[in-house]
Design an enzyme around this catalytic site. Structure first.
Site, mmCIF file in Angstrom:
data_model
loop_
_atom_site.group_PDB
_atom_site.id
_atom_site.type_symbol
_atom_site.label_atom_id
_atom_site.label_comp_id
_atom_site.label_asym_id
_atom_site.label_seq_id
_atom_site.Cartn_x
_atom_site.Cartn_y
_atom_site.Cartn_z
ATOM 1 N N GLY B 337 -21.514 7.404 21.161
ATOM 2 C CA GLY B 337 -21.035 6.258 20.383
ATOM 3 C C GLY B 337 -20.415 5.207 21.296
ATOM 4 N N GLU B 361 -40.435 3.371 43.900
ATOM 5 C CA GLU B 361 -41.502 4.293 44.338
ATOM 6 C C GLU B 361 -42.681 4.286 43.362
ATOM 7 O OE1 GLU B 361 -39.551 4.019 46.596
ATOM 8 O OE2 GLU B 361 -38.148 5.685 46.492
#
Lengths: 88, 381
Positions: B337, B361
């Site tokens: 939350g 990458e």
């Protein structure tokens, strides 16, 4: 097994297995044919080393040595015979 | 056996040490380092003491010949603690692995022992302001100048660039790419820290400008004009493997944080852990961490066998693990939350760090194209 032609069949098979449907002659330049990317080039180097149980020395790691099935067979013959075969 | 580990850990001995190291010396400080955008030198020294910079190197070069499957578990554990630290390990692995695989005898003897101990820290210099995944668009140029090379260009988003001693640098040489090993203090090199990054800010990114930098002929590593198919692909393969393993660690960190939080948190007298929708999210984290680890283990064992299939296996592992880490960390923020957005909990950092793994990458989109290409090729057999 020292005749370079003996090494060609597994190399040709590896390439055609990855790129089925190609008409590939042993003297065809696989880079010029346009289907080899950098990923497959690295796989080719690894395949040659693993299949023939060799370590390709630095002075043999060059594009020309991997350009054709014929040249790769010659490369393996050179490395396995301790460099007695003619260098390209 | 736990929810995230099947059977004995393959890293039985070293894993315990690495796990304690991560729990005691990384996890408690990861948020602080994230805010400071820096990993302290002391921590880097501890990695040296534990021999974790390049344990895959052979003993004669200062390593412990650790198999890649085990190296992957180390990177997973470190990734569980802090992705910025794991990022430094990743790029160092790419450099040390390159010297080991493509270096000359002289380069190996000169550089590997210092890379093994971390006395030399490596950085991978490929990305540029105008080229990331499209590496062949490199604008950095190396021109032969008689007794060596003159290099000019700019590298950007260089992980560890602020502290690196040795740069693995890619540059155009004519129509093709070549790779060079360059001391970071070479005259003509300017290192500019890049700060304020959304993810892995502790990885000490830098821009590296090269203004007519002269390199000796011996700086070349791997074949001239064929780095793309050899050095670059090989190094990126190691990078993908490391990022994949680190992403599994991120999922585990999300799982740990969420199980802890939902066990304590009550909503209208009911523990969050009792809510079925929370349990589904927890289950997904368990399953994705195990699936990701299996994919990493497959890629690692193929590396250990020298099997060319490891390259595609690393693509698959990195694609799965990095996208699963994004999902897990997004759910972790959701579960927490408003607390999830707060610096009082680690999940916001985990989310920001997970997003990085989908870009570096090889982006997620590039991976999707590459993996699909492989599927279509196989279908034609």
């Amino acid at each position: 097994m020292t005749d370079p032609t003996d090494y060609r069949a597994p190399i040709r098979e590896f390439i055609l297995n990855r790129f089925p449907g190609f008409e590939l002659r042993d003297e065809d330049d696989i880079f010029a044919l346009g289907f080899v990317n950098s990923l497959f080039a690295m796989e080719l180097v690894m395949f040659v080393e693993k299949t023939f149980q060799i370590k390709v020395p630095n002075n043999e790691i060059r594009l020309d040595s991997f350009r054709t099935v014929e040249r790769m067979g010659d490369l393996v013959a050179r490395v396995t015979s301790g460099g007695r075969a003619p260098v390209l | 056996m736990t929810t995230t580990m099947i059977g004995p850990d393959p890293l039985a001995g070293p894993a315990e040490e690495v796990r304690h190291f991560v729990d005691d010396e990384i996890v408690p400080h990861a948020d602080e380092w994230d805010r400071a955008e820096r990993i302290p030198r002391e921590l880097l020294g501890r990695i040296s003491e534990l021999g974790l910079w390049a344990p895959f190197l052979p003993p004669e070069h200062g390593g412990s010949a650790m198999p890649w499957t085990h190296v992957g578990r180390v990177h997973e554990e470190v990734g569980r603690g802090c992705s910025s630290v794991r990022s430094l390990l990743t790029v160092h692995t790419m450099v040390a692995g390159t010297v080991q695989r493509w270096g000359t005898d002289e380069q190996r003897a000169r550089l590997l022992p210092a890379l093994a101990t971390g006395e030399l820290l490596g950085a991978f210099c490929l990305s540029e302001p105008d080229s990331g995944s499209a590496a062949d668009a490199s604008g950095t140029v190396a021109v032969a100048d008689g007794d060596g090379w003159t290099v000019t260009g700019t590298k950007k988003w260089i992980t560890g660039g602020q502290i690196a001693d040795l740069l693995l640098l890619f540059a155009r040489t004519g129509d093709a790419m070549s790779a060079f090993l360059v001391p970071a203090d070479t005259p003509g090199i300017t290192v500019t820290p890049l700060t304020g990054m959304m993810g892995t800010p502790g990885s000490m990114l830098a821009q590296i400008d090269l203004d007519s930098v002269h390199l000796d002929a011996e700086a070349l590593v791997g074949p001239e004009n064929w780095a793309a198919g050899t050095v670059m692909t090989g190094a990126l393969d190691l990078g993908r493997f490391s990022v994949a393993c680190g992403s599994v660690g991120v999922i585990r960190a999300c799982l740990d944080a969420c199980v802890d939080y939902t066990t304590r948190r009550q909503v209208k007298g009911t523990g969050l852990a009792e809510l079925p929708l929370i349990r589904r999210k927890i289950s997904d984290m368990v399953v994705s961490s195990r699936a990701g680890r299996l994919l990493c283990a497959e890629a690692g064992s193929l590396k250990d066998a020298g099997d060319p299939a490891t390259i595609m296996a690393s693509w698959v592992a990195k694609y799965y693990a990095s996208t699963a880490a994004t999902r897990a960390s997004a759910e972790a923020v959701q579960i927490h939350g408003a607390n999830g957005f707060s610096p009082e909990y680690p999940v916001a950092r985990l989310y920001r760090d997970a997003r990085v793994a989908e870009v570096i990458e090889g982006s997620t989109e590039l991976q999707q194209l590459t993996i699909a290409d492989e599927a279509y090729r196989e279908a034609r057999r």
